[in-house]
Design a protein around this motif. Structure first.
Motif, PDB file in Angstrom:
ATOM      1  N   ALA A  45      -6.346  19.223  52.434  1.00 12.01           N
ATOM      2  CA  ALA A  45      -5.624  20.477  52.174  1.00 12.01           C
ATOM      3  C   ALA A  45      -5.427  21.267  53.459  1.00 12.01           C
ATOM      4  O   ALA A  45      -4.336  21.782  53.727  1.00 12.01           O
ATOM      5  CB  ALA A  45      -6.377  21.320  51.145  1.00 12.01           C
TER       6      ALA A  45
ATOM      7  N   VAL B 103       2.368  20.541  45.098  1.00  8.65           N
ATOM      8  CA  VAL B 103       1.349  20.001  46.006  1.00  8.65           C
ATOM      9  C   VAL B 103       1.070  18.528  45.687  1.00  8.65           C
ATOM     10  O   VAL B 103       0.873  17.718  46.603  1.00  8.65           O
ATOM     11  CB  VAL B 103       0.077  20.878  45.993  1.00  8.65           C
ATOM     12  CG1 VAL B 103      -0.787  20.638  44.782  1.00  8.65           C
ATOM     13  CG2 VAL B 103      -0.726  20.686  47.249  1.00  8.65           C
TER      14      VAL B 103
ATOM     15  N   LYS C 264      -9.298  20.641  43.187  1.00  5.11           N
ATOM     16  CA  LYS C 264     -10.615  20.175  43.632  1.00  5.11           C
ATOM     17  C   LYS C 264     -11.703  20.617  42.660  1.00  5.11           C
ATOM     18  O   LYS C 264     -12.578  19.831  42.293  1.00  5.11           O
ATOM     19  CB  LYS C 264     -10.918  20.709  45.040  1.00  5.11           C
ATOM     20  CG  LYS C 264     -12.268  20.254  45.591  1.00  5.11           C
ATOM     21  CD  LYS C 264     -12.574  20.919  46.908  1.00  5.11           C
ATOM     22  CE  LYS C 264     -13.096  22.297  46.582  1.00  5.11           C
ATOM     23  NZ  LYS C 264     -13.662  23.044  47.665  1.00  5.11           N
TER      24      LYS C 264
ATOM     25  N   GLN D 108      -2.087  25.650  48.900  1.00  2.00           N
ATOM     26  CA  GLN D 108      -3.465  25.339  49.288  1.00  2.00           C
ATOM     27  C   GLN D 108      -4.424  25.864  48.228  1.00  2.00           C
ATOM     28  O   GLN D 108      -5.424  25.220  47.915  1.00  2.00           O
ATOM     29  CB  GLN D 108      -3.788  25.916  50.664  1.00  2.00           C
ATOM     30  CG  GLN D 108      -5.099  25.401  51.220  1.00  2.00           C
ATOM     31  CD  GLN D 108      -5.311  25.787  52.679  1.00  2.00           C
ATOM     32  OE1 GLN D 108      -4.547  26.546  53.259  1.00  2.00           O
ATOM     33  NE2 GLN D 108      -6.354  25.256  53.274  1.00  2.00           N
TER      34      GLN D 108
ATOM     35  N   MET E 240      -4.475  23.410  45.530  1.00  2.00           N
ATOM     36  CA  MET E 240      -5.318  22.261  45.872  1.00  2.00           C
ATOM     37  C   MET E 240      -6.790  22.590  45.646  1.00  2.00           C
ATOM     38  O   MET E 240      -7.553  21.746  45.178  1.00  2.00           O
ATOM     39  CB  MET E 240      -5.073  21.802  47.312  1.00  2.00           C
ATOM     40  CG  MET E 240      -3.739  21.086  47.478  1.00  2.00           C
ATOM     41  SD  MET E 240      -3.516  20.313  49.093  1.00  2.00           S
ATOM     42  CE  MET E 240      -4.606  18.885  48.957  1.00  2.00           C
TER      43      MET E 240
END
Length: 128
Positions: free
Chosen positions: A60, A112, A81, A74, A77
């Motif tokens: 990322a 993404v 996660k 981001q 992301m």
């Protein structure tokens, strides 16, 4: 009338010769986009990006530094996660279709994931 026809034919033949000359000088060249160049450049840095959460964080960060994702992406992301049981495209796709997300979050996740798939495929697949 024959004289007019022959002049017209000469014009056509001259035009054809001129066109052929121009066509010989034209060259097609491929210039990769900035996005494609960046994706190629970072291929080696992304190896194993789905191995664990730390690798995914590095992935990322690299995508963000290279300008391939935005700060909002981001965040998406980070969300992936935290919420993925396994770091994989299949798992991310399942998360993206979840109806509990806002339209904005779904859009960010889709964006993404598509970026990661693009970078992976540009670098031969199996990089992430």
């Amino acid at each position: 009338l024959k004289g007019v026809d022959s002049i017209h034919s000469q014009d056509k033949s001259m035009h054809s010769l001129q066109y052929a000359d121009v066509a010989k000088r034209i060259e097609d060249k491929f210039s990769p986009s900035a996005e494609l160049q960046k994706a190629r450049e970072i291929g080696g840095e992304l190896q194993g990006g789905f191995n664990d959460k730390t690798s995914f964080e590095n992935l990322a960060s690299t995508l963000r530094k290279k300008g391939l994702i935005s700060s909002n992406e981001q965040v998406a992301m980070e969300y992936l996660k935290k919420n993925a049981t396994k770091l994989s495209f299949d798992e991310f796709d399942k998360i993206a279709v979840n109806d509990n997300h806002s339209k904005e979050m779904k859009g960010l996740i889709d964006s993404v994931v598509n970026t990661m798939k693009f970078v992976d495929s540009v670098n031969g697949g199996g990089v992430l």
